[in-house]
Design an enzyme around this catalytic site. Structure first.
Site, PDB file in Angstrom:
ATOM      1  N   TYR A 228       2.507   4.921  -2.981  1.00  0.00           N
ATOM      2  CA  TYR A 228       3.107   3.763  -2.301  1.00  0.00           C
ATOM      3  C   TYR A 228       3.813   2.860  -3.311  1.00  0.00           C
ATOM      4  CZ  TYR A 228       3.365  -0.801  -0.038  1.00  0.00           C
ATOM      5  OH  TYR A 228       3.807  -2.009   0.450  1.00  0.00           O
TER       6      TYR A 228
ATOM      7  N   SER B 139       6.719  -4.716  -3.228  1.00  0.00           N
ATOM      8  CA  SER B 139       5.283  -4.947  -3.113  1.00  0.00           C
ATOM      9  C   SER B 139       4.685  -5.322  -4.459  1.00  0.00           C
ATOM     10  CB  SER B 139       4.596  -3.673  -2.591  1.00  0.00           C
ATOM     11  OG  SER B 139       3.191  -3.760  -2.719  1.00  0.00           O
TER      12      SER B 139
END
Length: 361
Positions: free
Chosen positions: A175, A150
């Protein structure tokens, strides 16, 4: 390169996973696709069911492609071991993950389970795929592991555009930390067990039937109801929006081009390992993005021509875990795979608005 391959796609009911599977079914012959997804309720399950129905409709038209969907979680190690033993995948695309920056503050356990333990299970299964359990089998193990990272790994880096050569040791959300951990884990397994692996840092993926927790989708839902939309950092955010078809094209090119296995001067494997950005290389100001979205929603008939957008906007401070800008340097992807995303924001949001009108309105 992908014809006649056995391909495992985790997160197959997800936004990227489902679109990847549909593209594989359409464009490649003789392939066997195995998909696993626990279809959790992090967001509207109807969207996941919609994607699965799209896949089912496509597969009926292809007699030379096989597809199997398994409703389970990659956190279940036994399920993953059995899956690898039965289907012997040659290419693995790990897209199963708990996504979302803000949700990682509310429910951190979900990220540990899926993003760390689940990914560990995939790595272990890839590792043991090289152990011949049947001497008569032609299966040589996993040829390439491709996995989702990501843009969040860049945290609050000030240097832009973000390059995969940048140091990314300062995540601002759990995350992001789990995604950086995935890259480190993959590197270790590539070094130890010679597993060709490629991580892909996705930049703000959007499009039809996407995730409702993403800004463009959430804004639309609120505007339909007449609610106010919150524009974070007082509109001074920039995002490198990447259309779903561009993401899928990038994944497919990478799938077919695994890092080469090599032996170093020490007689040990040089890790067949790589990481790439996939982004549009064109960060858009959040206020400009909202203006384009509202114009396309009106054009598609989702909202009336006289909708008062100014009355439904609220400028608010930055949220914990968010970053002010995302901006991808995709030159290595272009150099190694001849590919650079190109869909304009207006074109992508137009496709989304037309889908939203058909699906919801």
């Amino acid at each position: 390169m992908l014809n006649n391959k056995r391909i495992l796609v985790t997160g197959g009911a997800g936004f990227i996973g489902a679109n990847l599977i549909m593209r594989l079914i359409k464009d490649y012959s003789g392939i066997s696709i195995i998909s696993i997804d626990n279809v959790n309720d992090y967001y509207d399950v109807e969207l996941k069911d919609f994607r699965l129905k799209q896949i089912d409709a496509l597969i009926k038209e292809r007699k030379d492609v096989s597809y199997r969907f398994i409703r389970d979680t990659i956190c279940n190690k036994q399920v993953i071991e059995d899956l690898f033993k039965e289907y012997q995948p040659e290419i693995v695309v790990n897209l199963a993950a708990q996504a979302g920056v803000r949700y990682s503050i509310e429910n951190p356990q979900a990220y540990i389970d899926s993003n760390l333990i689940g990914f560990y299970n995939i790595l272990e299964a890839c590792r043991y795929s090289y152990n011949k359990k049947n001497e008569n089998s032609t299966y040589q193990g996993v040829e390439h592991l491709v996995y989702a990272s990501s843009s969040s790994v860049y945290g609050s880096n000030k240097k832009v555009p973000y390059s995969t050569d940048d140091k990314v040791d300062n995540p601002v959300s759990l995350y992001a930390a789990t995604k950086k951990s995935n890259e480190l884990m993959a590197h270790a397994y590539s070094k130890l067990y010679n597993i060709p692996s490629t991580g892909l840092r996705f930049f703000t993926v959007y499009g039809p039937a996407g995730r409702p927790d993403m800004a463009y989708f959430g804004f639309t839902n609120k505007l339909i109801k007449g609610d106010k939309i919150k524009i974070f950092n007082y509109g001074n955010c920039k995002r490198d929006f990447t259309y779903i078809d561009d993401i899928v094209e990038g994944i497919i090119r990478v799938m077919a081009g695994a890092p080469k296995r090599q032996i170093g001067e020490d007689g040990l494997p040089v890790p067949p390992y790589a990481v790439y950005n996939i982004g549009n290389q064109n960060p858009e100001n959040l206020l400009d993005f909202v203006n384009i979205l509202q114009e396309e929603l009106v054009r598609a008939g989702v909202l009336p021509d006289n909708y008062d957008f100014d009355a439904h906007k609220e400028l608010v401070p930055m949220q914990p875990g968010d970053v002010p800008v995302t901006y991808a340097d995709c030159q290595p992807l272009l150099d190694n795979y001849g590919y650079k995303p190109s869909t304009s924001l207006r074109e992508g949001l137009r496709q989304f608005a037309e889908w939203y009108k058909e699906f919801y309105c």
